[in-house]
Scaffold this motif. Sequence first.
Motif, short mmCIF file in Angstrom:
data_model
loop_
_atom_site.label_atom_id
_atom_site.label_comp_id
_atom_site.label_asym_id
_atom_site.label_seq_id
_atom_site.Cartn_x
_atom_site.Cartn_y
_atom_site.Cartn_z
N LEU A 139 -11.78 45.86 -74.88
CA LEU A 139 -12.41 44.61 -75.29
C LEU A 139 -12.89 43.85 -74.07
CD1 LEU A 139 -9.99 43.21 -78.04
CD2 LEU A 139 -12.29 44.13 -78.39
N HIS A 140 -14.15 43.48 -74.08
CA HIS A 140 -14.73 42.67 -73.01
C HIS A 140 -15.27 41.38 -73.62
CE1 HIS A 140 -17.03 41.33 -69.58
NE2 HIS A 140 -18.17 41.45 -70.24
N PHE A 141 -14.86 40.23 -73.05
CA PHE A 141 -15.29 38.92 -73.52
C PHE A 141 -16.24 38.30 -72.51
CE2 PHE A 141 -11.64 39.68 -76.10
CZ PHE A 141 -11.82 38.93 -77.25
N HIS A 142 -17.44 37.94 -73.01
CA HIS A 142 -18.41 37.26 -72.16
C HIS A 142 -18.03 35.79 -72.00
CE1 HIS A 142 -22.10 40.11 -72.28
NE2 HIS A 142 -21.02 40.80 -72.63
N GLY A 143 -18.53 35.17 -70.93
CA GLY A 143 -18.52 33.72 -70.79
C GLY A 143 -17.32 33.15 -70.08
N VAL A 144 -16.11 33.44 -70.54
CA VAL A 144 -14.93 32.78 -70.00
C VAL A 144 -14.45 33.47 -68.73
CG1 VAL A 144 -14.24 31.91 -72.24
CG2 VAL A 144 -13.41 34.14 -71.51
N ARG A 145 -13.72 32.71 -67.90
CA ARG A 145 -13.14 33.25 -66.67
C ARG A 145 -11.73 33.73 -66.98
NH1 ARG A 145 -15.82 31.11 -62.12
NH2 ARG A 145 -14.48 32.52 -60.93
N LYS A 146 -11.44 34.97 -66.58
CA LYS A 146 -10.17 35.59 -66.93
C LYS A 146 -9.63 36.40 -65.76
CE LYS A 146 -13.15 37.99 -69.79
NZ LYS A 146 -14.27 38.07 -68.87
N ALA A 147 -8.39 36.87 -65.86
CA ALA A 147 -7.81 37.72 -64.83
C ALA A 147 -8.53 39.05 -64.77
CB ALA A 147 -6.32 37.93 -65.11
N TRP A 148 -8.49 39.66 -63.59
CA TRP A 148 -9.20 40.92 -63.35
C TRP A 148 -8.84 41.98 -64.39
CZ3 TRP A 148 -7.42 44.54 -58.81
CH2 TRP A 148 -8.18 45.72 -58.81
N GLU A 149 -7.51 42.15 -64.65
CA GLU A 149 -7.09 43.22 -65.54
C GLU A 149 -7.49 42.96 -66.99
OE1 GLU A 149 -3.41 40.58 -64.85
OE2 GLU A 149 -5.09 41.38 -63.67
N ASP A 150 -7.92 41.74 -67.31
CA ASP A 150 -8.34 41.41 -68.67
C ASP A 150 -9.85 41.48 -68.87
OD1 ASP A 150 -5.78 40.87 -69.79
OD2 ASP A 150 -5.73 38.96 -68.75
N ASP A 151 -10.56 42.06 -67.90
CA ASP A 151 -12.03 42.10 -68.01
C ASP A 151 -12.52 43.14 -68.99
OD1 ASP A 151 -14.56 41.04 -67.17
OD2 ASP A 151 -14.89 42.89 -66.02
N GLY A 152 -11.70 44.11 -69.31
CA GLY A 152 -12.06 45.06 -70.36
C GLY A 152 -12.96 46.19 -69.95
N VAL A 153 -13.16 46.40 -68.65
CA VAL A 153 -14.03 47.48 -68.17
C VAL A 153 -13.15 48.57 -67.57
CG1 VAL A 153 -15.96 48.11 -66.69
CG2 VAL A 153 -15.84 45.80 -67.69
N PRO A 154 -13.04 49.74 -68.20
CA PRO A 154 -12.11 50.75 -67.71
C PRO A 154 -12.45 51.26 -66.31
CG PRO A 154 -13.51 51.65 -69.43
CD PRO A 154 -13.76 50.18 -69.41
N THR A 155 -13.72 51.30 -65.96
CA THR A 155 -14.13 51.84 -64.66
C THR A 155 -13.60 50.99 -63.51
OG1 THR A 155 -16.16 52.55 -65.74
CG2 THR A 155 -16.10 52.68 -63.34
N THR A 156 -13.55 49.66 -63.69
CA THR A 156 -13.17 48.78 -62.60
C THR A 156 -11.77 48.21 -62.72
OG1 THR A 156 -14.24 46.94 -63.78
CG2 THR A 156 -15.54 48.09 -62.11
#
Length: 381
Positions: A139-156
Amino acid sequence: MSTPVGAPGSTMSRREFLAATGSAGALGLAGCTAPTEERVQASQTANQATTDGSVPSTSPPEVVDVDEQGGSVTLKSTPARHAVHPLETMGGPVELPRVWAFQADDGDPSVPGPILRTTEGEDMEVTLDNTDGMRPHTLHFHGVRKAWEDDGVPTTTGIRVGPGEKHTYTIPANVPGTHLYHCHYQTHRHVEMGMFGIFRVDPKGYERADREYFMTVKDWDSRLSRMAAGQDATYDPQNRKPDVFTVNGKSAPRTLHPEDGSPIIVSEGDQVRVHFVNGGYMSHPLHIHNHRFQRVEKDGGTIPEAARHEMDVTNVAPAERHTIEFTADADPGIYLMHCHKVNHVMNGGFYPGGMLGGVVYESAMDTDIFAQLMEYAGYEG
């Protein structure tokens, strides 16, 4: 509690809708209170599980007030059939025979996914439940600022939620506005299969308009859906050919169905706020007939009053979010809302259809022309 009538965000009840239409009056003239066997069968196909028990059919997206749930929500994805427009009217039927639909908690699966609504300053715990899944998701959420591990992009981040797994994301509601969420694993396929939805953060002290609606537009290449359903089709993301165009997952005239579709229902003098989100891969210039509106938010940013101006088309690029406001001050009637790339307002070779909805004044519901539109949309009264 009955399901509201109109686009997501509506507070109009079915009883109020029937009173506005004159119930058996105008709708009776169209034959909508005496559905044909074919229409009953189409409705059952659109709203129930398939007869072979393989996959369910989708429902319209619901608004989930995450604050009322203590700040937590569980999302999972399930294979489903998606009736874009199930009848033979106006170029139908149109179907996506296989989608991957999000559902929230014990709700119905929908495409777009559930609208997650919270308040500025709250933390939202979103659990992606993939225990019954067959492929990885995130799950990737646009707009809000979140912790790195919560960005939802498996590659990064190195985090993906495999079949049989669960994962909880902490999503701070620190950027008020209307946002987008989607799966970010094999994005070019998973979004095309329906894994996207709206994330709304209301500012502190938010004052809602008289009428407030959420509208997600999407262009689809149905070959991927047909290929996923085992049909004879081959999908090439580098040679994408969109052939289905939707508003909140439906194509006209199903978009005007008061319960399955998304009519923008207004009364004279209402202040109307519409949150447009583009879940697709193409830009869509969205036009409303006979009303002038102002764009007041974009991608979670408030547009200063000095920069606002009257307009009747707003071009929403992929993943953009535009919030518009207008006064329902036109001659009361029924007015189109549609993409102005006119080939997007088609069902196959039939015009009109596709990415087209409507602004409907309550006082125009008790008319023969509205009854005819309900007949096209498949509303049975």
